[in-house]
Scaffold this active site. Structure first.
Site, short mmCIF file in Angstrom:
data_model
loop_
_atom_site.label_atom_id
_atom_site.label_comp_id
_atom_site.label_asym_id
_atom_site.label_seq_id
_atom_site.Cartn_x
_atom_site.Cartn_y
_atom_site.Cartn_z
N GLU A 202 -20.43 49.07 -21.99
CA GLU A 202 -21.18 48.22 -21.07
C GLU A 202 -20.85 48.49 -19.61
O GLU A 202 -20.34 47.60 -18.89
CB GLU A 202 -20.95 46.74 -21.40
CG GLU A 202 -21.33 46.37 -22.81
CD GLU A 202 -21.20 44.88 -23.11
OE1 GLU A 202 -20.76 44.12 -22.22
OE2 GLU A 202 -21.54 44.46 -24.22
N GLU B 72 -22.38 46.13 -30.90
CA GLU B 72 -21.97 44.72 -30.76
C GLU B 72 -23.19 43.83 -30.93
O GLU B 72 -24.25 44.12 -30.36
CB GLU B 72 -21.39 44.41 -29.37
CG GLU B 72 -20.02 44.92 -29.10
CD GLU B 72 -19.51 44.49 -27.71
OE1 GLU B 72 -19.94 43.44 -27.20
OE2 GLU B 72 -18.69 45.23 -27.17
O1 IFM Z 1 -16.65 39.85 -25.31
C1 IFM Z 1 -17.65 40.67 -24.81
C2 IFM Z 1 -17.30 42.13 -25.02
O2 IFM Z 1 -16.10 42.46 -24.44
C3 IFM Z 1 -18.37 43.00 -24.40
N1 IFM Z 1 -19.67 42.62 -24.86
C4 IFM Z 1 -20.04 41.24 -24.81
C5 IFM Z 1 -18.97 40.39 -25.48
C6 IFM Z 1 -19.35 38.91 -25.43
O3 IFM Z 1 -19.47 38.49 -24.12
#
Ligand code: IFM
Length: 462
Positions: free
Chosen positions: A175, A369
């Site tokens: 990200e 994710e």
């Molecule tokens: O916890 C975060 C993660 O580190 C990166 N993606 C989003 C998740 C939730 O906010």
């Protein structure tokens, strides 16, 4: 990969054979042990200690104490049937001074973790950079300094040299939008800077670091190399209003095209280049960088949580995390929300995946994710997190539907294995499918973990 048949919400569905199921975490969010075995402070250690930045001053000092409890955590993953575990490498463990000698004791931890995973039949997937930049590098400019990109590649080389014989799958950055815009423009993530010029410099150096790391990983024998982006599905407030559509294009530009185009098409889009110029950050882009950034990847990691809605409006903008978006305004959505106040609408995930496969054809994807925070309650050793089960089921159905219509998705990793340190929210938000009691470090499988184990076991939903 075989293809899947279209499905409808509520009906049983199966994923193709070989679909990869797993869960994800990140170093600073779970490891703790921030002062052990030669690790130096990261920008998050500093940020967490800056008054007012993180909920109740929470730090990652102990977190889930995974550094010491990794064996039990891996055993728990095996019990759940998890096939792929995505974790991240803490840069300040491996290179305590950011750029110099390798700290063998730091690598030893990941060495032990990888061996433990493999012994339990779990495929390790390593993320090189999930936000814990060594503070010493931030002191030299952090991601605004071009050198940081080269230091990331050095980290990649050192890590793949030690783990590459056993870790087949790598992702360079997690990200980078958050690193650049939350960290350097909005100031709500480490290092907490509020300077749009710095943010655009960071964008380019993160992407350069990605490209250089792809080279280093490949040179070190990595079998699968990827980049993980948090991509947005932005809808217009009025789909018939061309001004709203232009506002969508601009916001999606910062979240999606700014990253996807240089990596998958070989160049920044013209409107994004104009933003680099407007904020005086185009000096960061040098001849030859485009080719480095566009080094082929084996799949795109997609992180997805929530849809957005925007409209065109005078005198407003997309907020400090979206520099250069005058005239585009986020609007409220009439949707259920998670404990983060993030709107829930799985159909937006389907739309995003279809859009990606249309705009960037031939790009295999993995959901690296997806998950949700809810206000879980532990009662008599049980967390009945039906909301989370609903969230995950809805989003998995959306993935399946997109695959049925041609999206090439190779796997799904739930965020997160454990409740953990949710950055600026500290331990106040729980994303885990496993509950963590931070006083005792006791782990309790939530209902969602049991449900997810059944999904993995049958390779689909009933
Ligand atoms: O916890 C975060 C993660 O580190 C990166 N993606 C989003 C998740 C939730 O906010």
């Amino acid at each position: 990969m075989t293809t899947v048949a279209p499905d409808q919400v509520g009906t049983a569905l199966r994923f193709p054979q070989g679909f990869r199921w797993g869960a994800a975490t990140a170093s600073y969010q779970i490891e703790g042990a921030t002062q052990e075995d030669g690790r130096t402070p990261s920008i998050w250690d500093t940020f967490a200690r800056t008054p007012g930045k993180v909920f109740e001053g929470h730090t990652g000092d102990v977190a889930c104490d995974h550094y010491h409890r990794y064996r039990d955590d891996v055993a728990m993953m095996a019990e759940l049937g998890i096939g792929t575990y995505r974790f991240s490498i803490a840069w300040p463990r491996i290179k305590p001074d950011g750029s110099g000698p390798v700290n063998g004791r730091g690598l030893d931890f990941y060495d032990r973790l990888v061996d433990e995973l493999l012994a339990k039949g779990i495929a390790p997937m390593a993320t090189l950079y999930h936000w814990d930049l060594p503070q010493v590098l931030e002191d030299r400019g952090g991601w605004t300094n071009r050198d940081t990109a080269y230091y990331l590649a050095d980290l990649a080389a050192a890590t793949v040299a030690r783990l590459g014989d056993r870790v087949a799958t790598w992702t360079t950055l997690n990200e980078p939008w958050c690193s650049a815009f939350l960290g350097y423009a909005a100031g709500v993530h480490a290092p907490g800077r509020e300077d749009p010029t710095a943010a655009f410099e960071a964008v380019h150096h993160l992407l350069l670091g990605h490209g250089l790391s792809v080279q280093a990983l490949r040179a070190g024998g990595a079998r699968e190399v990827s980049l993980t982006l948090n991509l947005a599905r932005v809808r217009p407030d009025d789909p018939a209003d061309p001004h709203d559509l232009a506002a969508v294009h601009l916001i999606e530009g910062l979240h999606n095209r700014l990253w996807l185009d240089p990596v998958l098409r070989g160049a920044y889009p013209a409107d994004m280049l104009a933003l680099f110029r407007r904020f005086g950050a185009d000096h960061a882009i040098r001849p030859g960088d485009d080719a480095i950034i566009a080094a082929p990847i084996d799949f795109l990691g997609v992180n997805y949580y929530q849809p957005a809605r925007v409209r065109a409006a005078l005198g407003v903008d997309g907020g400090p995390a979206n520099p250069g978006t005058e005239g585009a305004e986020y609007v409220a959505q009439d949707l259920p929300v998670t404990a983060m106040d993030w709107p829930v609408d799985p159909s937006s995930f389907y739309e995003l995946l279809i859009r990606l496969s249309t705009d960037y054809p031939g790009t295999p994807m993995m959901i690296t994710e997806n998950g949700a925070a809810y206000d879980d309650v532990l009662v008599e050793d049980r967390v009945a997190d039906t909301d989370r089960v609903g969230f995950l089921a809805g989003h998995l159905r959306a993935v399946h539907q997109a695959m049925a219509e041609g999206a090439d998705v190779r796997g799904y990793l739930a965020w997160s294995l454990l409740d953990n340190y949710e950055w600026g929210y500290g331990y106040g938000k729980r994303f885990g499918i496993v509950h963590v009691d931070y006083d005792t470090q006791r782990r309790t499988l939530k209902d969602s973990a049991r449900w997810y184990a059944a999904v993995i076991g049958r390779n689909g939903l009933d």
